[in-house]
Design a protein around this motif. Structure first.
Motif: not given
Lengths: 112, 114
Positions: B1-20
């Protein structure tokens, strides 16, 4: 200034040797956790200690919480290459509102 | 039990953009989640505490308008890095508080801003 002083910062040993990592503070903790983190991954909880003087064993790992609940140690017996990782201690004080205070971490490298 | 997930595992973005970045507790309900960032060879630095149904509490020095946190349900918290810049590049990790005094961490999200 870190609330939890962890030492040593880096430890390189041969397989089969023993090692001890220390976590010290001037503050009293209601609980203290030990985590191991591998590169590119999140920390994995190893143990939680809550009682002063408590000793917990997890296979070859022995965790101790100081009588005054201000310090803790992690001892690994007969280390193996799989024990390699960043070991982090983290504690909660009674007024931390559930937030963890982390030590700086100890990088352990066990070579075959 | 006690599993925590995250998404995405990696992200590359351009300067000025927003990332969730999403953080989910998979097998337990978490009224409190925490967001950390970690620089190479350093320990975790707490950014904010996320409480379900209320505003997040930010640590000193963390810009709340830049790092937007939403904790809409007992199993989901999101961190949005707005107008990202190269200095925001880091490893972002969330944790969820399960039983009293225990936190379980997600696998982390590597953000690279070009």
């Amino acid at each position: 200034t870190q609330l939890l002083e962890q030492s040593p910062q880096f430890l390189s040993i041969q397989e089969g040797e023993n090692l001890t990592v220390y976590c010290n503070s001037s503050s009293v903790f209601s609980s203290l956790q030990w985590y191991r983190q591998e590169p590119g991954e999140g920390p994995v909880l190893l143990v939680t200690v809550v009682t002063g003087g408590e000793v917990k064993k997890l296979k070859r790992l022995t965790f101790q919480f100081g009588d005054a609940r201000k310090d803790s140690s992690l001892h690994i017996t007969a280390a193996q290459p799989g024990d390699t990782g960043l070991y982090l201690c983290a504690g909660q004080t009674t007024d931390s509102w559930g937030k963890l205070q982390f030590g700086a971490g100890t990088q352990v490298v066990v070579t075959p | 039990g006690a599993v925590v997930s995250q998404h995405p595992s990696w992200v590359i973005c351009k300067s000025g953009t927003s990332v969730k970045i999403e953080c989910r507790s998979l097998d337990f309900q978490a009224t409190t989640m925490f967001w950390y960032r970690q620089f190479p060879k350093q320990s975790l630095m707490l950014m904010a505490t996320s409480n379900e149904g209320s505003k997040a509490t930010y640590e000193q020095g963390v810009e709340k308008d830049k790092f937007l946190i939403n904790h809409a349900s007992l199993t989901l918290s999101t961190l949005t890095v707005t107008s990202a810049h190269p200095e925001d590049s880091s490893f972002y990790i969330c944790s969820a508080r399960g039983r009293v005094d225990e936190q379980f961490f997600g696998p982390g999200t590597r953000l690279t801003v070009l």
